[in-house]
Design an enzyme around this catalytic site. Structure first.
Site, PDB file in Angstrom:
ATOM      1  N   LEU A  91      61.415 -68.289 -57.872  1.00  0.00           N
ATOM      2  CA  LEU A  91      62.563 -67.433 -57.548  1.00  0.00           C
ATOM      3  C   LEU A  91      63.893 -68.181 -57.421  1.00  0.00           C
ATOM      4  CD1 LEU A  91      60.913 -64.889 -55.087  1.00  0.00           C
ATOM      5  CD2 LEU A  91      61.560 -64.556 -57.476  1.00  0.00           C
ATOM      6  N   ASN A 108      59.418 -69.091 -69.025  1.00  0.00           N
ATOM      7  CA  ASN A 108      59.444 -68.176 -67.883  1.00  0.00           C
ATOM      8  C   ASN A 108      58.723 -66.889 -68.263  1.00  0.00           C
ATOM      9  OD1 ASN A 108      60.288 -67.115 -65.296  1.00  0.00           O
ATOM     10  ND2 ASN A 108      61.796 -65.881 -66.401  1.00  0.00           N
ATOM     11  N   HIS A 110      58.641 -62.829 -67.481  1.00  0.00           N
ATOM     12  CA  HIS A 110      59.408 -61.750 -66.857  1.00  0.00           C
ATOM     13  C   HIS A 110      58.649 -60.436 -67.066  1.00  0.00           C
ATOM     14  CE1 HIS A 110      62.845 -59.642 -65.273  1.00  0.00           C
ATOM     15  NE2 HIS A 110      62.688 -58.772 -66.252  1.00  0.00           N
ATOM     16  N   ASP A 151      67.065 -64.822 -67.814  1.00  0.00           N
ATOM     17  CA  ASP A 151      66.204 -64.045 -68.721  1.00  0.00           C
ATOM     18  C   ASP A 151      66.786 -63.928 -70.129  1.00  0.00           C
ATOM     19  OD1 ASP A 151      64.346 -63.576 -66.652  1.00  0.00           O
ATOM     20  OD2 ASP A 151      65.468 -61.842 -65.965  1.00  0.00           O
TER      21      ASP A 151
END
Ligand code: GRF
Length: 203
Positions: A91, A108, A110, A151
């Site tokens: 986070l 990552n 998502h 993102d």
């Protein structure tokens, strides 16, 4: 073999999926060498311990600049000769110095189909709340490389998950994990590790 660090903040079910896939021989091109938690209470650290993977905590201190935090993180990655990083529910926003040092080497996960429901403020249940509020019929998960845009990095893999009648954010979160995240992340890690290994052999 490439050395991978998994960065976590919470329960670590995605870390568990990676550890299980590794144990099942599904990620042959990388070894899970280190788990880095952003806080000492992350249950993911227990999962690392059970799997015999070293764990440590690198927490951003109050008043510490993001660059100084990044340097500390980089030192840990370098000391452990880490080639590849996976953010699995991590986070803390990664500082530019870390992103630069590991260009196209940080993945990552998502929990939506990027570019929907992503970017600043979209994390955890908020992502699924937004998908349900919008009324989409399909959501899913995305694994992407990390760049300086939250993102926003190059997409590696995506998997769709259907919304069902009666879905709540919690129910949907669980289904996206089971049907998409836990399969997609280990597979994407292997895909990237295999490619990097092949590239290094042809150099
Ligand atoms: C997952 O939904 C992941 O997509 C997001 O954070 C959550 C982490 O869950 N980035 P866990 O700690 O892996 O259980």
């Amino acid at each position: 073999m490439l050395r991978t660090a998994v960065l976590v903040s919470g329960g670590g079910t995605n870390l568990q999926a990676i550890l299980d896939a590794k144990a099942a021989g599904q990620i042959p091109h990388t070894e899970i060498s280190l788990v880095i938690a952003s806080n000492s209470t992350a249950y993911a650290l227990e999962r690392a311990k059970k799997a015999g993977v070293p764990g440590c905590v690198v927490q951003k201190e109050k008043g510490e600049t993001i660059e100084a935090y990044g340097e500390r993180l980089l030192n840990v990655l370098r000391e452990n000769q880490i080639d590849l990083c996976v953010l699995a529910g991590f986070l803390t926003i990664l500082p530019a110095n870390v992103i630069k040092a590991y260009d196209h080497r940080i993945l990552n996960i998502h929990p939506s189909l990027i570019p929907s429901f992503c970017g600043k403020g979209f994390y955890g249940l908020k992502v699924h709340e937004a998908a349900l509020n919008y009324g989409v019929k399909v959501t899913g998960a995305t694994v992407h490389f990390v760049n300086e845009i939250p993102d926003g990095g190059e997409i590696i893999a995506q998997k769709a998950v259907y919304i069902q009648d009666g879905d709540t954010p919690e129910i949907l979160q669980r289904r996206v994990m089971e049907e998409a995240e836990w399969k997609l992340l280990p597979a994407a890690l292997e895909q990237v590790a295999q490619k990097l290994t092949e590239e290094s052999l042809t150099k």
